[in-house]
Design an enzyme around this catalytic site. Structure first.
Site, PDB file in Angstrom:
ATOM      1  N   GLU A 142      78.462   1.649  57.507  1.00 26.27           N
ATOM      2  CA  GLU A 142      78.826   2.815  56.691  1.00 26.27           C
ATOM      3  C   GLU A 142      80.277   2.699  56.207  1.00 26.27           C
ATOM      4  O   GLU A 142      80.635   3.210  55.156  1.00 26.27           O
ATOM      5  CB  GLU A 142      78.611   4.136  57.466  1.00 26.27           C
ATOM      6  CG  GLU A 142      78.446   5.331  56.521  1.00 26.27           C
ATOM      7  CD  GLU A 142      77.991   6.620  57.192  1.00 26.27           C
ATOM      8  OE1 GLU A 142      78.143   6.771  58.410  1.00 26.27           O
ATOM      9  OE2 GLU A 142      77.489   7.503  56.472  1.00 26.27           O
ATOM     10  N   HIS A 154      61.975 -12.720  72.204  1.00 26.80           N
ATOM     11  CA  HIS A 154      60.534 -12.888  72.029  1.00 26.80           C
ATOM     12  C   HIS A 154      60.089 -12.213  70.738  1.00 26.80           C
ATOM     13  O   HIS A 154      58.920 -11.878  70.573  1.00 26.80           O
ATOM     14  CB  HIS A 154      59.795 -12.300  73.234  1.00 26.80           C
ATOM     15  CG  HIS A 154      60.193 -12.973  74.515  1.00 26.80           C
ATOM     16  ND1 HIS A 154      59.426 -13.950  75.120  1.00 26.80           N
ATOM     17  CD2 HIS A 154      61.310 -12.854  75.272  1.00 26.80           C
ATOM     18  CE1 HIS A 154      60.039 -14.374  76.210  1.00 26.80           C
ATOM     19  NE2 HIS A 154      61.191 -13.732  76.319  1.00 26.80           N
ATOM     20  N   LYS A 160      70.808  11.767  48.879  1.00 29.97           N
ATOM     21  CA  LYS A 160      70.856  13.233  49.008  1.00 29.97           C
ATOM     22  C   LYS A 160      70.571  13.893  47.665  1.00 29.97           C
ATOM     23  O   LYS A 160      69.807  14.855  47.589  1.00 29.97           O
ATOM     24  CB  LYS A 160      72.242  13.669  49.492  1.00 29.97           C
ATOM     25  CG  LYS A 160      72.502  13.393  50.949  1.00 29.97           C
ATOM     26  CD  LYS A 160      73.800  14.047  51.379  1.00 29.97           C
ATOM     27  CE  LYS A 160      74.220  13.585  52.750  1.00 29.97           C
ATOM     28  NZ  LYS A 160      75.585  13.948  53.071  1.00 29.97           N
TER      29      LYS A 160
END
Ligand code: PA5
Length: 458
Positions: A289, A310, A427
């Site tokens: 961010e 794995h 947003k």
């Protein structure tokens, strides 16, 4: 340890030409210069916070949390991003994996702790409400802006939940943390007369672990805030000097920057501890961010070892060579789990006992050593950060080190690490699609965009 980058070794000499730039960035950060403003405010309050806080203040937060803890069965911390991750990672790294399932006395008489507002998944919300039903619940909502939809929706649901349990006065059970003066949450807290904490205006969400709001939620789990703060303070002191090789924040920052310069895109952060893994989830927010601007930055990919060996371990070993790897190593486990001797040895594991590694922690450490060497040989350079023990003090040190490193990274990458303009894009679309008044223009352009996208439907 830091190793080969695509066939060449990164040596101290490779770092040398860049050192003056990092040192200069450090001087500028400490003197509040550079691209660090948000809304006219220099966003470096977190830098001096460890030096400004005082023990009596922390003790009073712990006391308030203890008081509330005593009167409830469950506590819900509502928030997202920086208003959530640091709380979850701190509690998860310092308590039992099965904290909520433990008998109350084994939680030091603390309530169960849940998180809401960190997503909009109705099934998750519904499951959480189910588990809360019949319990006496306290709620703490954290939103600096006071406008974040995920948080606001969860808070509205939790207010209704409390009122449905015939609680008429929310005041003893609801705490609100937001900006000192601005925003809908502040107004609501005033209207309802709720207890509040403030998020300082010069500290952004992802740098807010040591602020009162997050500390209050952390203290609900009985975590010692004084030790936690002392860790931050110690690391602030340890990283205050301007000499590169004596300042681990500068070294950490330059290692990652060199990787970026060499075309690396992903930092796999692997750990030997289930309990440190949530700290990497916190890093997964802090770094991308802050760094992911203008086509730059390193993606942080959290990896719990040996589980991920794995799974995407194959990719780390042999996939695209655009990776670096950071090991976040817990040096001392809290417990020892011995490998039982088995006379029949049908599983062939007795070699572990005769080989000298008789307990699971030792095997885990050998596995990690093997991983580091294998990945290095496979062309993935790596470095290691060591956390001696799972204590508030060491975890506090870790947080501050990472915060400082990413702040410096902004100077090297050439942008402001304290803002996140890219987050607004989703947003705007979400609000337009939800029909929020004032978003009519956006909905028109979204319709045009949607009709222009070629769909492959099978
Ligand atoms: O780091 C940040 O600034 C963000 O991740 C915010 O913490 C997040 O978006 C939540 O914002 P707010 O606290 O305003 O609800």
């Amino acid at each position: 340890m830091f190793g080969r980058l695509d066939g060449w070794d990164l040596s101290k000499e490779d770092l040398t030409p860049h050192i003056p730039r990092v040192e200069e960035a450090h001087r500028r950060l400490l003197s509040g210069q550079g691209d660090i403003m948000d809304g006219g405010i220099p966003m470096i309050g977190w830098l001096k916070l460890p030096l400004e806080l005082e023990e009596p203040h922390l003790l009073s937060i712990m006391e308030s949390a203890k008081e509330l803890s005593g009167s409830v069965d469950a506590f819900v911390s509502i928030g997202i991003g920086g208003s959530y991750l640091g709380i979850e990672s701190t509690i998860a790294s310092l308590t039992s994996r099965y904290y909520n399932q433990l008998p109350r006395e084994r939680r030091n008489n603390r309530p169960e702790i849940y998180f809401l507002g960190n997503n909009l998944d109705p099934d998750y919300i519904s499951d959480t409400l189910d588990i809360l039903r019949g319990k006496k619940v306290a709620v703490h909502v954290i939103s600096k802006s006071g406008t974040t939809l995920e948080t606001a929706v969860a808070f509205r649901i939790m207010r209704k939940f409390l009122l449905d349990t015939k609680i008429v006065d929310l005041r003893p059970l609801v705490v609100v943390s937001t900006d000192r003066t601005k925003g809908k949450l502040r107004a609501m807290a005033r209207e309802l007369g709720l207890k509040t904490y403030e998020i300082p205006e010069d500290i952004g969400g992802r740098f807010s672990v040591l602020t009162d709001p997050l500390l209050f939620s952390i203290a609900m789990a009985g975590i010692d805030l004084v030790q936690f703060w002392q860790g931050f303070k110690k690391m602030a002191e340890l990283t205050s000097g301007h000499t590169f090789w004596e300042n681990m924040a500068m070294v950490h920052c330059l290692m990652r920057y060199m990787a970026f310069l060499k075309g690396k895109a992903i930092e796999v952060v692997g750990t030997n501890s289930t309990y440190l893994y949530p700290l990497i989830r916190w890093m997964e927010q802090l770094f991308p961010e802050s760094e992911g601007h203008k086509g730059k930055g390193l993606w942080v990919s959290p990896s719990l070892y040996t589980e991920k060996l794995h799974a995407n371990g194959q990719m780390v070993q042999e996939g695209v060579r655009n990776l670096i790897e950071t090991f976040l190593i817990l040096e001392e486990y809290e417990t020892r789990v011995d490998i039982p001797f088995d006379e029949q040895n049908l599983d062939g594991l007795n070699f572990l006992l005769t080989g000298g590694t008789q307990e699971v922690g030792g095997i885990n450490n050998k596995a990690l050593e093997g991983v580091a060497l294998a990945h290095y040989e496979g062309g993935v350079p790596n470095m290691t950060i060591r956390i001696p023990k799972r204590t508030p003090y060491w975890i506090g040190q870790f947080y501050f080190l990472m915060e400082k490193s990413v702040a410096l990274s902004g100077y090297l990458l050439g942008h402001n690490p304290f803002i996140q303009p890219g987050v607004e894009a989703y947003k705007k679309n979400m609000y337009a699609l939800l029909g929020k008044p004032g978003t009519e223009d956006r909905i028109q352009s979204l319709h045009r965009l949607k009709s222009s996208i070629e769909k492959i439907i099978v």
